[in-house]
Scaffold this motif. Structure first.
Motif, PDB file in Angstrom:
ATOM      1  N   LEU A   7       0.813  -1.219   0.000  1.00 28.16           N
ATOM      2  CA  LEU A   7       0.000   0.000   0.000  1.00 28.16           C
ATOM      3  C   LEU A   7       0.844   1.265   0.000  1.00 28.16           C
ATOM      4  CD1 LEU A   7      -2.671  -1.015   2.665  1.00 28.16           C
ATOM      5  CD2 LEU A   7      -2.653  -1.475   0.216  1.00 28.16           C
ATOM      6  N   SER A   8       2.153   1.107  -0.148  1.00 24.32           N
ATOM      7  CA  SER A   8       3.037   2.267  -0.022  1.00 24.32           C
ATOM      8  C   SER A   8       2.778   3.305  -1.108  1.00 24.32           C
ATOM      9  CB  SER A   8       4.496   1.815  -0.047  1.00 24.32           C
ATOM     10  OG  SER A   8       4.771   1.094  -1.231  1.00 24.32           O
ATOM     11  N   ASP A   9       2.231   2.870  -2.234  1.00 23.97           N
ATOM     12  CA  ASP A   9       1.957   3.802  -3.323  1.00 23.97           C
ATOM     13  C   ASP A   9       0.478   3.735  -3.700  1.00 23.97           C
ATOM     14  OD1 ASP A   9       2.646   5.732  -5.169  1.00 23.97           O
ATOM     15  OD2 ASP A   9       3.142   4.263  -6.733  1.00 23.97           O
ATOM     16  N   GLY A  10      -0.391   3.628  -2.686  1.00 26.43           N
ATOM     17  CA  GLY A  10      -1.816   3.456  -2.961  1.00 26.43           C
ATOM     18  C   GLY A  10      -2.120   1.989  -3.229  1.00 26.43           C
ATOM     19  N   PHE A  11      -3.352   1.704  -3.627  1.00 25.42           N
ATOM     20  CA  PHE A  11      -3.734   0.326  -3.914  1.00 25.42           C
ATOM     21  C   PHE A  11      -4.522   0.271  -5.202  1.00 25.42           C
ATOM     22  CE2 PHE A  11      -6.822  -3.163  -3.772  1.00 25.42           C
ATOM     23  CZ  PHE A  11      -5.954  -4.226  -3.663  1.00 25.42           C
TER      24      PHE A  11
ATOM     25  N   VAL B 190     -12.822  -3.174  -0.747  1.00 27.70           N
ATOM     26  CA  VAL B 190     -12.178  -1.905  -1.052  1.00 27.70           C
ATOM     27  C   VAL B 190     -13.267  -0.875  -1.273  1.00 27.70           C
ATOM     28  CG1 VAL B 190     -10.604  -0.682  -2.609  1.00 27.70           C
ATOM     29  CG2 VAL B 190     -10.292  -3.132  -2.205  1.00 27.70           C
ATOM     30  N   THR B 191     -13.191   0.224  -0.545  1.00 28.49           N
ATOM     31  CA  THR B 191     -14.206   1.261  -0.730  1.00 28.49           C
ATOM     32  C   THR B 191     -13.550   2.639  -0.760  1.00 28.49           C
ATOM     33  OG1 THR B 191     -16.226   2.258   0.146  1.00 28.49           O
ATOM     34  CG2 THR B 191     -14.688   1.370   1.756  1.00 28.49           C
TER      35      THR B 191
ATOM     36  N   GLN C 199     -19.351  -5.890  -7.094  1.00 28.05           N
ATOM     37  CA  GLN C 199     -18.927  -4.518  -7.292  1.00 28.05           C
ATOM     38  C   GLN C 199     -20.155  -3.663  -7.376  1.00 28.05           C
ATOM     39  OE1 GLN C 199     -16.306  -3.837 -10.677  1.00 28.05           O
ATOM     40  NE2 GLN C 199     -15.302  -2.287  -9.458  1.00 28.05           N
ATOM     41  N   ASP C 200     -20.189  -2.620  -6.562  1.00 29.51           N
ATOM     42  CA  ASP C 200     -21.322  -1.711  -6.692  1.00 29.51           C
ATOM     43  C   ASP C 200     -20.855  -0.310  -6.316  1.00 29.51           C
ATOM     44  OD1 ASP C 200     -22.974  -0.468  -4.416  1.00 29.51           O
ATOM     45  OD2 ASP C 200     -22.508  -2.424  -3.559  1.00 29.51           O
ATOM     46  N   GLY C 201     -20.949   0.562  -7.256  1.00 30.66           N
ATOM     47  CA  GLY C 201     -20.484   1.932  -7.037  1.00 30.66           C
ATOM     48  C   GLY C 201     -19.013   1.977  -6.710  1.00 30.66           C
ATOM     49  N   GLU C 202     -18.707   2.545  -5.561  1.00 27.83           N
ATOM     50  CA  GLU C 202     -17.317   2.723  -5.174  1.00 27.83           C
ATOM     51  C   GLU C 202     -16.814   1.556  -4.326  1.00 27.83           C
ATOM     52  OE1 GLU C 202     -15.576   5.603  -6.267  1.00 27.83           O
ATOM     53  OE2 GLU C 202     -17.397   5.525  -7.477  1.00 27.83           O
ATOM     54  N   ARG C 203     -17.611   0.510  -4.222  1.00 28.63           N
ATOM     55  CA  ARG C 203     -17.227  -0.606  -3.369  1.00 28.63           C
ATOM     56  C   ARG C 203     -16.961  -1.866  -4.180  1.00 28.63           C
ATOM     57  NH1 ARG C 203     -22.146  -0.718   0.672  1.00 28.63           N
ATOM     58  NH2 ARG C 203     -23.172  -0.491  -1.330  1.00 28.63           N
ATOM     59  N   THR C 204     -15.894  -2.561  -3.823  1.00 28.14           N
ATOM     60  CA  THR C 204     -15.544  -3.794  -4.504  1.00 28.14           C
ATOM     61  C   THR C 204     -15.220  -4.860  -3.477  1.00 28.14           C
ATOM     62  OG1 THR C 204     -14.549  -2.469  -6.269  1.00 28.14           O
ATOM     63  CG2 THR C 204     -14.023  -4.798  -6.246  1.00 28.14           C
ATOM     64  N   LEU C 205     -15.804  -6.038  -3.635  1.00 29.11           N
ATOM     65  CA  LEU C 205     -15.518  -7.154  -2.745  1.00 29.11           C
ATOM     66  C   LEU C 205     -14.771  -8.231  -3.528  1.00 29.11           C
ATOM     67  CD1 LEU C 205     -15.961  -8.432   0.075  1.00 29.11           C
ATOM     68  CD2 LEU C 205     -18.033  -9.505  -0.870  1.00 29.11           C
TER      69      LEU C 205
ATOM     70  N   GLY D  37      -4.446   6.829   0.615  1.00 24.91           N
ATOM     71  CA  GLY D  37      -4.931   8.198   0.547  1.00 24.91           C
ATOM     72  C   GLY D  37      -6.418   8.297   0.290  1.00 24.91           C
ATOM     73  N   GLU D  38      -6.935   7.476  -0.625  1.00 21.53           N
ATOM     74  CA  GLU D  38      -8.353   7.610  -0.978  1.00 21.53           C
ATOM     75  C   GLU D  38      -9.175   6.350  -0.755  1.00 21.53           C
ATOM     76  OE1 GLU D  38      -5.932   6.411  -4.413  1.00 21.53           O
ATOM     77  OE2 GLU D  38      -5.949   8.297  -3.322  1.00 21.53           O
ATOM     78  N   LYS D  39      -8.542   5.266  -0.369  1.00 21.83           N
ATOM     79  CA  LYS D  39      -9.292   4.012  -0.229  1.00 21.83           C
ATOM     80  C   LYS D  39      -9.185   3.454   1.178  1.00 21.83           C
ATOM     81  CE  LYS D  39      -8.812   2.385  -5.009  1.00 21.83           C
ATOM     82  NZ  LYS D  39      -7.667   2.975  -5.698  1.00 21.83           N
ATOM     83  N   LEU D  40     -10.264   2.787   1.595  1.00 21.17           N
ATOM     84  CA  LEU D  40     -10.252   2.008   2.826  1.00 21.17           C
ATOM     85  C   LEU D  40     -10.319   0.541   2.443  1.00 21.17           C
ATOM     86  CD1 LEU D  40     -10.450   1.738   5.943  1.00 21.17           C
ATOM     87  CD2 LEU D  40     -12.933   1.805   5.652  1.00 21.17           C
ATOM     88  N   LEU D  41      -9.437  -0.262   3.016  1.00 16.78           N
ATOM     89  CA  LEU D  41      -9.423  -1.693   2.766  1.00 16.78           C
ATOM     90  C   LEU D  41      -9.830  -2.416   4.042  1.00 16.78           C
ATOM     91  CD1 LEU D  41      -7.429  -0.438   0.603  1.00 16.78           C
ATOM     92  CD2 LEU D  41      -6.295  -2.645   0.590  1.00 16.78           C
TER      93      LEU D  41
END
Ligand SMILES: [Zn+2]
Length: 81
Positions: free
Chosen positions: A6-10, A51-52, A24-30, A73-77
């Motif tokens: 995750l050092s350079d994002g994901f 991932v959201t 996958q729905d909208g900004e969320r991916t399982l 920076g922009e994602k929560l895992l």
């Protein structure tokens, strides 16, 4: 065993060959871990990865096992074991 880096994002595309898309729905991916990738938080292999990019998220069905969180920076895992 490769750990999610995750050092350079994901980007899912970096791990596409080992992660199976479940939903996958909208900004969320399982995703399901198919390649025994290691969790960036605890170092153990995880089962599923959510991932959201949403600011908030609710779980309809809480996982029964340990949960790890990681963020870029922009994602929560959310990783379940
Ligand atoms: Zn973990």
């Amino acid at each position: 065993m490769e750990t999610l880096d995750l050092s350079d994002g994901f980007s899912i595309h970096d791990y596409r060959h080992g992660l199976k898309l479940l939903r996958q729905d909208g900004e969320r991916t399982l995703l399901e871990n198919r390649a025994e990738y290691a969790c960036p938080a605890c170092g153990e292999p995880f089962e599923r990865l959510l991932v959201t990019e949403n600011a908030v998220h609710s779980f309809q069905t809480p996982p029964s096992g340990p949960i790890c969180l990681a963020r870029t920076g922009e994602k929560l895992l959310v990783l379940t074991h």
